[in-house]
Design a protein around this motif. Structure first.
Motif, PDB file in Angstrom:
ATOM      1  N   TYR A 287      -0.373  -0.744  -8.978  1.00 62.48           N
ATOM      2  CA  TYR A 287      -1.301  -0.047  -7.997  1.00 62.48           C
ATOM      3  C   TYR A 287      -2.493   0.304  -8.626  1.00 62.48           C
ATOM      4  CZ  TYR A 287       2.837   0.304  -4.787  1.00 62.48           C
ATOM      5  OH  TYR A 287       3.739  -0.095  -4.114  1.00 62.48           O
ATOM      6  N   GLY A 288      -3.581   0.325  -7.663  1.00 63.15           N
ATOM      7  CA  GLY A 288      -4.952   0.712  -8.160  1.00 63.15           C
ATOM      8  C   GLY A 288      -5.169   2.029  -7.691  1.00 63.15           C
ATOM      9  N   GLY A 289      -6.350   2.445  -7.695  1.00 60.63           N
ATOM     10  CA  GLY A 289      -6.835   3.750  -7.503  1.00 60.63           C
ATOM     11  C   GLY A 289      -6.762   4.135  -5.846  1.00 60.63           C
ATOM     12  N   CYS A 290      -7.133   5.455  -5.860  1.00 65.13           N
ATOM     13  CA  CYS A 290      -7.128   5.953  -4.244  1.00 65.13           C
ATOM     14  C   CYS A 290      -8.454   5.490  -3.639  1.00 65.13           C
ATOM     15  CB  CYS A 290      -6.901   7.463  -4.370  1.00 65.13           C
ATOM     16  SG  CYS A 290      -6.630   8.009  -2.530  1.00 65.13           S
ATOM     17  N   GLU A 291      -8.430   4.706  -2.633  1.00 62.30           N
ATOM     18  CA  GLU A 291      -9.337   4.336  -1.916  1.00 62.30           C
ATOM     19  C   GLU A 291      -9.437   4.905  -0.348  1.00 62.30           C
ATOM     20  OE1 GLU A 291      -9.704   0.195  -2.260  1.00 62.30           O
ATOM     21  OE2 GLU A 291     -10.120   0.212  -4.187  1.00 62.30           O
ATOM     22  N   GLY A 292     -10.560   5.646   0.164  1.00 59.83           N
ATOM     23  CA  GLY A 292     -10.485   5.978   1.387  1.00 59.83           C
ATOM     24  C   GLY A 292     -11.654   6.771   1.603  1.00 59.83           C
ATOM     25  N   SER A 293     -11.687   7.895   2.463  1.00 59.84           N
ATOM     26  CA  SER A 293     -12.811   8.773   2.803  1.00 59.84           C
ATOM     27  C   SER A 293     -12.682  10.003   2.542  1.00 59.84           C
ATOM     28  CB  SER A 293     -12.958   8.317   4.399  1.00 59.84           C
ATOM     29  OG  SER A 293     -12.047   8.736   5.352  1.00 59.84           O
ATOM     30  N   MET A 294     -13.594  10.670   2.504  1.00 56.31           N
ATOM     31  CA  MET A 294     -13.838  12.002   2.305  1.00 56.31           C
ATOM     32  C   MET A 294     -13.603  12.936   3.729  1.00 56.31           C
ATOM     33  SD  MET A 294     -14.125  12.745  -0.859  1.00 56.31           S
ATOM     34  CE  MET A 294     -14.840  12.089  -2.285  1.00 56.31           C
TER      35      MET A 294
ATOM     36  N   GLU B 202       0.778  -1.091  -0.003  1.00 55.91           N
ATOM     37  CA  GLU B 202      -0.045  -0.040  -0.049  1.00 55.91           C
ATOM     38  C   GLU B 202       0.970   1.256   0.042  1.00 55.91           C
ATOM     39  OE1 GLU B 202      -2.673  -0.254   3.472  1.00 55.91           O
ATOM     40  OE2 GLU B 202      -4.089  -1.867   2.396  1.00 55.91           O
ATOM     41  N   VAL B 203       0.246   2.622  -0.705  1.00 54.31           N
ATOM     42  CA  VAL B 203       0.913   3.826  -0.665  1.00 54.31           C
ATOM     43  C   VAL B 203      -0.034   4.691  -0.365  1.00 54.31           C
ATOM     44  CG1 VAL B 203       2.820   3.164  -2.149  1.00 54.31           C
ATOM     45  CG2 VAL B 203       0.762   3.829  -3.158  1.00 54.31           C
ATOM     46  N   GLU B 204       0.293   5.742   0.530  1.00 54.67           N
ATOM     47  CA  GLU B 204      -0.448   6.643   0.778  1.00 54.67           C
ATOM     48  C   GLU B 204      -1.015   7.576  -0.306  1.00 54.67           C
ATOM     49  OE1 GLU B 204      -0.364  10.716   3.967  1.00 54.67           O
ATOM     50  OE2 GLU B 204       1.102   8.673   4.235  1.00 54.67           O
ATOM     51  N   CYS B 205      -2.531   8.023  -0.178  1.00 58.45           N
ATOM     52  CA  CYS B 205      -2.827   8.942  -1.436  1.00 58.45           C
ATOM     53  C   CYS B 205      -3.723  10.012  -0.962  1.00 58.45           C
ATOM     54  CB  CYS B 205      -3.259   8.217  -2.417  1.00 58.45           C
ATOM     55  SG  CYS B 205      -4.779   7.071  -1.969  1.00 58.45           S
ATOM     56  N   HIS B 206      -3.725  11.194  -1.382  1.00 60.99           N
ATOM     57  CA  HIS B 206      -4.637  12.199  -0.870  1.00 60.99           C
ATOM     58  C   HIS B 206      -4.741  13.054  -2.367  1.00 60.99           C
ATOM     59  CE1 HIS B 206      -3.140  11.837   3.332  1.00 60.99           C
ATOM     60  NE2 HIS B 206      -2.158  11.720   2.694  1.00 60.99           N
ATOM     61  N   ILE B 207      -6.150  13.139  -2.410  1.00 60.41           N
ATOM     62  CA  ILE B 207      -6.538  13.690  -3.877  1.00 60.41           C
ATOM     63  C   ILE B 207      -7.498  14.823  -3.349  1.00 60.41           C
ATOM     64  CG2 ILE B 207      -8.122  13.484  -5.943  1.00 60.41           C
ATOM     65  CD1 ILE B 207      -7.238  10.682  -5.694  1.00 60.41           C
TER      66      ILE B 207
ATOM     67  N   GLY C  96      -6.670   8.492   1.554  1.00 58.13           N
ATOM     68  CA  GLY C  96      -6.742   6.810   1.537  1.00 58.13           C
ATOM     69  C   GLY C  96      -5.522   6.408   0.986  1.00 58.13           C
ATOM     70  N   VAL C  97      -5.531   5.145   0.584  1.00 53.75           N
ATOM     71  CA  VAL C  97      -4.299   4.431   0.068  1.00 53.75           C
ATOM     72  C   VAL C  97      -4.592   3.797  -1.280  1.00 53.75           C
ATOM     73  CG1 VAL C  97      -3.650   3.668   2.493  1.00 53.75           C
ATOM     74  CG2 VAL C  97      -5.204   2.205   1.354  1.00 53.75           C
ATOM     75  N   ARG C  98      -3.369   3.531  -2.194  1.00 53.19           N
ATOM     76  CA  ARG C  98      -3.386   2.528  -3.215  1.00 53.19           C
ATOM     77  C   ARG C  98      -2.835   1.198  -2.993  1.00 53.19           C
ATOM     78  NH1 ARG C  98      -0.586   5.891  -7.972  1.00 53.19           N
ATOM     79  NH2 ARG C  98      -1.640   4.355  -9.262  1.00 53.19           N
ATOM     80  N   ARG C  99      -3.620   0.316  -3.396  1.00 51.83           N
ATOM     81  CA  ARG C  99      -3.229  -1.013  -2.975  1.00 51.83           C
ATOM     82  C   ARG C  99      -2.479  -1.805  -4.203  1.00 51.83           C
ATOM     83  NH1 ARG C  99      -7.655  -0.116   0.281  1.00 51.83           N
ATOM     84  NH2 ARG C  99      -7.397  -0.814   2.298  1.00 51.83           N
ATOM     85  N   CYS C 100      -1.612  -2.457  -4.221  1.00 51.08           N
ATOM     86  CA  CYS C 100      -0.961  -3.310  -5.287  1.00 51.08           C
ATOM     87  C   CYS C 100      -1.753  -4.368  -5.626  1.00 51.08           C
ATOM     88  CB  CYS C 100       0.458  -3.510  -4.862  1.00 51.08           C
ATOM     89  SG  CYS C 100       1.272  -4.419  -6.424  1.00 51.08           S
ATOM     90  N   GLU C 101      -2.243  -4.552  -6.867  1.00 49.96           N
ATOM     91  CA  GLU C 101      -2.658  -5.727  -7.260  1.00 49.96           C
ATOM     92  C   GLU C 101      -2.207  -6.325  -8.700  1.00 49.96           C
ATOM     93  OE1 GLU C 101      -7.085  -5.227  -7.278  1.00 49.96           O
ATOM     94  OE2 GLU C 101      -7.107  -4.602  -5.312  1.00 49.96           O
ATOM     95  N   ASP C 102      -1.936  -7.450  -8.654  1.00 48.57           N
ATOM     96  CA  ASP C 102      -1.441  -7.881 -10.100  1.00 48.57           C
ATOM     97  C   ASP C 102      -0.203  -7.093 -10.668  1.00 48.57           C
ATOM     98  OD1 ASP C 102      -3.231 -10.014 -10.228  1.00 48.57           O
ATOM     99  OD2 ASP C 102      -4.778  -8.632 -11.050  1.00 48.57           O
ATOM    100  N   GLY C 103       0.504  -6.612  -9.256  1.00 52.68           N
ATOM    101  CA  GLY C 103       1.839  -5.899  -9.937  1.00 52.68           C
ATOM    102  C   GLY C 103       1.725  -4.661 -10.045  1.00 52.68           C
TER     103      GLY C 103
END
Length: 979
Positions: A104-111, A76-81, A95-102
């Motif tokens: 990183y995906g989109g930023c997932e978290g809360s407002m 996981e890596v931290e993200c702020h949008i 939120g965070v971006r999680r590594c899937e299939d090698g």
């Protein structure tokens, strides 16, 4: 960690070699302004921002793998949008971006919502909504104004010292390119270039009209004189609309025979109580013998013509008139087909003063004065010359940086499109804003501005267009931009910049008259080279001459001879005109009226039907072939001149009535049909008469409407010549409606000369043998060459001569200014006899052929607090790339400066105008654009390194043209948790 504390916000540094950008001594980093709200992140997150092209790596990015594994699943890596901002309050996605299939995906978290470190965004602070960054030290990275939700995001915003990085050479370079107007296909060129021009509507393709031609006007609009008919040219129509006192207005009302103020000899035809004019109705009620008196019973005739008068029927459906006892019309009346009617005498005209409230018969005061002349330049997009030898009516291409001195505001034009781009220029003296629409129209839809007097006042209102694109940047006075990314365009489509509707900007009065062009996928050229050629079109001209052959041309109604005052001088003038060497190249069809050869053109036994019947058949035909055009050779060697003169010499003595309606109907029918078959030619009718309409349809307005139809719907001008017993109002009316010249001449000894002058004036400036020399040629006469291009596209280089005395074939300078050349008489004659081509004067184009330049590597050092590590975020930039030029951006990254030289070099982006417009990639782009360096660097580990270097390569056009510029750029990074 959520990011560094505030004590770290100014603790960023950048480093670079002292000799970086050595050739330019630039790139002290300054802080630009940036958008207050953008959905972008600096921590390598998937922000949803779009690069200039689809794909994860930006345009033309390198796709090779970087060192190491991109990421391990579950990492996981931290993200702020930054989602939004209102009055200094941010809405953030944390939120965070999680590594899937090698990957990183989109930023997932809360407002969350929190105060912006910048405070409330200022409103209206700049064209693109930019605001200053929080810190303004020249060499520091600063908080990311593009993503204030990420407290660790930092930004290097670069503006090169001394202006943009520029690909230029020793010569003049331009930031735009255009197609060559001189090389346009003839059919395309003629759609937007009508010469001799009379107003700016005649000159599309970023041109203007130099010293407008007379058109069908009685005198040059650039000189003072008598008032002009409002329809004699498009320019005059504009002036008349702005200042009616400059112009003559035709005044025949409705179905009446003429204006009430005009006394007329003979029967008062169509002067009735019901012809449509209240003044005439009042006078008819006061004195019936002023009017065309008709009856239905004998009792109506008795009070006017005496006891015993009758009201006989002549032919069913024709007006009945009174027949006095003995069949003799009393004084004050006139005979019509053996019956009697009134005469509109001077005594009747004098009744206007007492019977027509508000109407005056005072002489007209209209005149074409100095104010009218000034309006020519102001309203017509034209320049007037005081040189009497100056060639009239040339469309001239604007030079680079040239402006319209009559326009203090904005004056937009469109050059010749090329290479998938559209050159849009501002010839005014006020900058034009970005965001101006360019509409396209189907080929042949005739939406380009028209100089036709009936259309010129609406020339800025095309209809039915489709938005092709909009301008993306402001345009300085005298400058142009190359607009790329236009959609739905194919060769031949019509273009118009700044059309009516939402978003239209104000231009100078009538400045929109030359806002058009024709789309072409032509090769691009430097605008400096386009200015080194000047073209004169050789447009074919064809006339249908219709000469009155009624009895009145030979003798009066009482048998007194007038042929020496009318018939002889008229026919001699025509023969002299046909034999004039200057008429070489003219096409002429000829007919007498009334005359039943080669077909019926008379009122007896009946009037011809619609289209003029036999009146549309010339006694001397013309088929459009070069062999049938007039030449400089005399008859009989000139076979068309020979046929014309033989027809005049062999025609029987004039005899008959004056069936003006079918005669003009036939003449315009022939001319319309010929114009349809030969749209590239100028076609006109010359209608010559000594009388007033006496049979068939005799209503002046209905006769004149035949001329209106020919002119407005087919582009055929109708010139009217009257003398003897003709009515000046009817002559003016026909010419006015037909967009032609009106000549009211005097019968007698001066008629031959004055009629010949009228014919020469009609022939006029349509057959030029002068060519303007480009500015560079006037300074270096030896560099000038003159080329003839025939209608098949074959080029012939013409021979320069010392002067007229040494002429054979070739050309010579008109005078010591070397500003124009004249063709030798024989060359001129040859070209006139084979019209349809063009003559081009050119000088060599001195160009600077450039090669690509590559900048030194510029180094950026991301400094983060303990426990965090630099992670590169986004690249944004603004460039100018004319034609097919481009700018390539390269990056490389490493944890130590010594490792940068061996680091993998990757293409981050390529800026270009076509096929996709990627010249600007920042918050002002639509949609907002940014190059994701996290993806370009192949994610971890290269995207999370302390050092990054940027290099740019500026590539010229394929023809070596310059104007390539890098205006500024931005690089961001953030400091996520290093664990």
């Amino acid at each position: 960690m959520t990011g560094p504390s505030t004590k770290w916000m100014g603790a960023l540094s950048r480093s670079g070699s002292a000799e970086a950008w050595a050739p330019r001594a630039l790139l002290l980093v300054t802080l630009l302004t940036a958008s207050a709200v953008i959905a972008g992140a600096c921590s390598g997150d998937d922000s949803g921002l779009q690069g200039p092209q689809d794909g994860t790596s930006g345009p033309d990015a390198g796709a090779g793998p970087g060192p190491g594994d991109p990421c391990e699943d579950g990492e996981e890596v931290e993200c702020h949008i930054t989602v939004g901002e209102h009055e200094g309050v941010l809405t953030c996605l944390d939120g965070v971006r999680r590594c899937e299939d090698g990957r990183y995906g989109g930023c997932e978290g809360s407002m969350t919502m929190r105060r912006s470190p910048f405070g409330a965004a200022p409103r209206g602070s700049g064209e693109s909504g930019y605001r200053p960054l929080a810190n303004s030290e020249a060499s520091d990275g600063g908080l990311c104004a593009t993503n204030p939700c990420d407290p660790s995001c930092r930004s290097f915003e670069e503006v090169p010292d001394g202006g943009p990085i520029d690909l230029s050479g020793t010569g003049v370079t331009y930031t735009w390119e255009v197609g060559d107007i001189n090389e346009l296909p003839e059919a395309v060129a003629r759609q937007g270039t009508h010469q001799p021009c009379t107003t700016s509507e005649d000159c599309q393709f970023d041109q203007y009209c130099e010293h407008p031609a007379r058109g069908a006007c009685a005198h040059d609009p650039c000189t003072t004189g008598e008032s002009l008919l409002s329809t004699c040219s498009g320019c005059v129509a504009k002036v008349c609309d702005a200042r009616p006192s400059c112009c003559t207005q035709t005044t025949i009302p409705a179905d009446c025979g003429h204006d009430a103020c005009e006394a007329a000899p003979g029967a008062a035809m169509h002067m009735t109580a019901t012809c449509g004019d209240a003044c005439i109705a009042n006078i008819c009620a006061s004195n019936p013998l002023c009017c065309d008196f008709t009856c239905t019973m004998a009792a109506q005739c008795t009070p006017i013509f005496g006891m015993g008068s009758t009201c006989p029927i002549v032919l069913p459906g024709t007006p009945r008139r009174c027949l006095p006892p003995g069949g003799v019309c009393p004084t004050g009346s006139a005979p019509v087909n053996g019956r009697c009617t009134g005469i509109w005498s001077q005594a009747c005209a004098d009744l206007v003063a007492t019977r027509c409230p508000g109407k005056s018969c005072a002489p007209p005061t209209e005149t074409w004065d100095a104010t009218c002349v000034d309006l020519v330049e102001e309203l017509c997009g034209a320049t007037c010359s005081t040189d009497p030898e100056q060639q009239r009516g040339l469309c001239k291409a604007y030079l680079p940086n040239q402006t319209n001195p009559e326009c203090s505001g904005v004056d937009l034009t469109v050059g010749v499109p090329c290479g998938g781009t559209i050159p849009v220029c501002n010839r005014g003296n006020t900058p034009a804003p970005a965001g101006i629409a360019i509409h396209s129209y189907p080929a042949g839809s005739r939406q380009l501005p028209s100089s036709a007097p009936s259309e010129v006042l609406d020339s800025c209102s095309p209809s039915g267009g489709t938005l092709a694109c909009t301008t993306t940047q402001p345009i300085a006075p005298g400058e142009c931009i190359s607009v790329a990314g236009c959609t739905g365009l194919t060769d031949g489509m019509e273009l118009f910049v700044n059309p009516p509707g939402p978003g239209q900007i104000a231009e100078c009065p009538h400045a929109c008259a030359n806002n058009g062009s024709i789309y072409q996928s032509a090769m691009c050229e430097s605008p400096g080279c386009i200015a080194t050629a000047s073209v004169s079109m050789i447009r074919p001209v064809t006339l249908f001459v219709a000469l009155d052959r009624s009895t009145s041309m030979w003798e009066t109604s009482t048998g007194d001879p007038v042929y020496d005052d009318r018939w002889v001088p008229a026919t001699e003038a025509l023969k002299a005109f046909f034999a004039d060497p200057a008429s070489a190249g003219l096409g002429v069809a000829f007919r007498f009226w009334p005359y039943d050869n080669p077909g019926p053109c008379n009122d007896n036994p009946s009037c011809p039907g619609a289209g003029g019947g036999g009146c549309a058949l010339p006694i001397v035909p013309f088929d459009g072939s070069a062999a049938r055009r007039l030449t400089e050779e005399p008859a009989p060697f000139d076979q068309q001149e020979n046929a014309l003169i033989n027809a005049i010499n062999s025609v029987p003595q004039p005899y008959g009535d004056t069936p003006m309606y079918p005669a003009l109907d036939g003449a315009t029918t022939w001319a319309r049909n010929y114009k349809i078959a030969h749209p590239e030619e100028e076609v006109a009718v010359v209608f010559v008469t000594d009388g007033i309409p006496s049979h068939c349809n005799t209503v002046p307005n209905q006769i004149a409407n035949l001329a209106r139809n020919a002119f407005q719907n087919y582009g055929v001008r109708v010139h009217a010549v009257g003398f003897g017993s003709s009515n000046a109002e009817i002559i003016n009316l026909i010419a006015d409606r037909g967009g032609g010249q009106a000549y009211n001449l005097t019968a007698g000894t001066t008629l031959q000369g004055s009629l010949l002058d009228a014919l020469v004036s009609i022939r006029g400036e349509a057959l030029p043998c002068d060519v303007t020399v480009p500015v560079a040629g006037a300074a270096d006469p030896s560099s000038v060459s003159v080329v003839h291009v025939n209608n098949a596209g074959t080029e012939t280089v013409l021979t320069p001569r010392a002067g007229l005395a040494s002429c054979g074939q070739g050309w010579y300078f008109a005078d010591a200014t070397h500003s124009s050349v004249k063709l030798c008489p024989q060359t001129c004659s040859d070209l006139r006899e084979n019209p349809g081509g063009k003559v081009r004067a050119t000088v060599p184009c001195v160009t600077t052929s450039l090669t690509a330049i590559t900048t030194d590597w510029e180094r950026y050092h991301g400094v983060c607090p303990p426990g965090t590590k630099t992670q590169w975020g986004y690249l944004r930039y603004r460039t100018t790339t004319p034609g097919d030029s481009s700018v390539e951006f390269f990056v490389r990254a490493a944890d130590a400066p010594d490792d940068l030289d061996t680091a993998t070099v990757r293409v981050a982006a390529t800026a270009h105008a076509a096929p996709t417009d990627t010249r600007i990639c920042d918050e002002s782009s639509a949609p907002p654009c940014a190059i994701d360096l996290f993806d370009v660097l192949q994610e971890l580990p290269d995207a999370r390194t302390e050092y990054l270097e940027l290099q740019m390569r500026l590539n010229p056009t394929s023809t070596g043209g310059g104007g390539v510029q890098v205006h500024d750029w931005e690089i961001t990074y953030s400091c996520p948790d290093s664990e």
